[in-house]
Design a protein around this motif. Structure first.
Motif, short mmCIF file in Angstrom:
data_model
loop_
_atom_site.label_atom_id
_atom_site.label_comp_id
_atom_site.label_asym_id
_atom_site.label_seq_id
_atom_site.Cartn_x
_atom_site.Cartn_y
_atom_site.Cartn_z
N HIS A 242 2.49 -4.05 3.88
CA HIS A 242 3.77 -3.58 3.38
C HIS A 242 3.57 -2.13 2.94
N MET A 243 4.00 -1.19 3.78
CA MET A 243 3.68 0.21 3.58
C MET A 243 4.82 0.98 2.95
N TYR A 244 4.43 1.88 2.03
CA TYR A 244 5.34 2.83 1.40
C TYR A 244 4.75 4.22 1.63
N GLY A 245 5.61 5.16 2.01
CA GLY A 245 5.16 6.53 2.23
C GLY A 245 5.92 7.50 1.35
N ALA A 246 5.21 8.41 0.70
CA ALA A 246 5.84 9.41 -0.17
C ALA A 246 5.38 10.80 0.23
N ILE B 266 10.85 8.08 13.86
CA ILE B 266 9.79 7.49 14.67
C ILE B 266 9.68 5.99 14.41
N CYS B 267 9.75 5.61 13.14
CA CYS B 267 9.67 4.19 12.78
C CYS B 267 10.81 3.39 13.41
N LYS B 268 11.99 3.97 13.37
CA LYS B 268 13.15 3.29 13.96
C LYS B 268 12.97 3.12 15.47
N LYS B 269 12.47 4.16 16.11
CA LYS B 269 12.26 4.11 17.55
C LYS B 269 11.20 3.08 17.93
N LEU B 270 10.15 2.98 17.10
CA LEU B 270 9.04 2.07 17.40
C LEU B 270 9.20 0.70 16.74
N ASN B 271 10.30 0.52 16.00
CA ASN B 271 10.57 -0.74 15.29
C ASN B 271 9.44 -1.10 14.32
N ILE B 272 9.06 -0.11 13.52
CA ILE B 272 8.02 -0.29 12.50
C ILE B 272 8.69 -0.17 11.13
N ASN B 273 8.33 -1.06 10.23
CA ASN B 273 8.97 -1.07 8.91
C ASN B 273 8.08 -0.39 7.86
N VAL B 274 8.45 0.82 7.47
CA VAL B 274 7.79 1.54 6.38
C VAL B 274 8.88 2.09 5.46
N LYS B 275 8.70 1.94 4.16
CA LYS B 275 9.67 2.46 3.19
C LYS B 275 9.25 3.88 2.79
N PHE B 276 9.93 4.88 3.36
CA PHE B 276 9.59 6.27 3.09
C PHE B 276 10.49 6.85 2.01
N THR C 52 4.22 12.97 8.25
CA THR C 52 5.10 12.27 9.20
C THR C 52 4.76 10.80 9.33
N GLY C 53 3.88 10.30 8.47
CA GLY C 53 3.70 8.85 8.34
C GLY C 53 2.81 8.16 9.34
N ILE C 54 1.91 8.89 9.99
CA ILE C 54 1.08 8.29 11.03
C ILE C 54 0.20 7.17 10.47
N ASN C 55 -0.49 7.43 9.36
CA ASN C 55 -1.33 6.38 8.76
C ASN C 55 -0.48 5.19 8.32
N SER C 56 0.67 5.47 7.72
CA SER C 56 1.56 4.41 7.25
C SER C 56 2.00 3.51 8.40
N VAL D 211 0.84 -1.20 0.00
CA VAL D 211 0.00 0.00 0.00
C VAL D 211 0.87 1.25 0.00
N LEU D 212 0.50 2.22 -0.83
CA LEU D 212 1.19 3.52 -0.87
C LEU D 212 0.37 4.56 -0.12
N ASP D 213 1.04 5.27 0.78
CA ASP D 213 0.46 6.43 1.46
C ASP D 213 1.06 7.66 0.79
#
Length: 244
Positions: free
Chosen positions: A47-51, A64-74, A34-38, A27-29
């Motif tokens: 499998h999230m992508y943020g642009a 934020i993703c690194k701190k929360l250990n969440i995988n999103v490709k921004f 700042t990627g909250i939905n992603s 899914v593309l956001d």
């Protein structure tokens, strides 16, 4: 995620309901900020992508993703020039973005290009009304919003079928939105008042109030094209297209 921005949280509720996310989908956001939905969707197995065009917001999202250990490709990119192959994504969300884009027609062309045939596209935009016109400059919008005629035009131009539309924040929602913004001077008052205002906003839907909303959320489906035939359109429409 502890956010107390009423508009964002209410829209997120309806966007997720309309998206119908399934684990493993790509899914593309688009215009992710700042990627909250992603992040929320990634935590639920997508499998999230943020642009987004803002390098600052993308770097913040990555931290934020690194701190929360969440995988999103921004990616810090414009939605008018997406770095993805045709038909890359199963689903796509674009929330409160098009009103900031000068060439929204080209942006829509790019977004539908990277969406798979038969894929779902959830679009959230401000309604074209006096409330949004008053706040247009405040939020950096290049246009007031979009009417249903505009949305129908988007669907026709970009080979999309409208599945469902939802008006978000009408009478009670506007009242709650204004109070929420008035509380921003105090973090404590913002937090305390958030959930009462959230449920006040839901009264619009429960009571079927149809006063022009702040935002309109649309679920589109990208039509399948086979040798010039647009699946999901009527036979007459297809004959008309092929005769042109």
């Amino acid at each position: 995620f502890g956010l107390h921005l009423l508009g964002l949280r209410i829209r997120m509720k309806y966007i997720i309901e309309l998206l119908g996310p399934k684990k493993g989908e790509k899914v593309l956001d688009a215009g992710c900020g700042t990627g909250i939905n992603s992040m929320y969707l990634a935590k639920n197995g997508l499998h999230m992508y943020g642009a987004d065009t803002s390098n600052e917001k993308i770097e913040s999202a990555r931290r934020i993703c690194k701190k929360l250990n969440i995988n999103v490709k921004f990616s810090a990119v414009s939605i008018n020039q997406l770095p993805y192959e045709d038909e890359t994504f199963d689903k796509l969300i674009c929330t409160e973005v098009l009103e900031h884009v000068e060439n929204d027609r080209h942006a829509m062309k790019e977004l539908t290009r990277v969406l798979k045939n038969n894929g779902s596209f959830i679009l959230s935009v401000p309604d074209d009304n006096s409330f949004n016109k008053k706040n247009m400059e405040r939020f950096g919008h290049v246009r007031t919003g979009y009417s249903m005629d505009d949305i129908n035009g988007i669907a026709k131009t970009h080979n999309l079928e409208i599945i469902k539309t939802v008006g978000v924040m009408s009478f009670f929602g506007k009242l709650a939105w204004n109070i929420n913004h008035m509380m921003f001077f105090s973090k404590v008052l913002t937090v305390i008042s958030f959930w009462p205002l959230y449920y006040l906003t839901l009264l619009d839907q429960l009571l079927g109030i149809n006063i022009r909303p702040i935002s309109c959320i649309v679920k589109f489906r990208k039509k399948i094209v086979l040798e010039g035939i647009f699946m999901g359109t009527s036979l007459a429409d297809n004959i008309s297209r092929n005769l042109q």
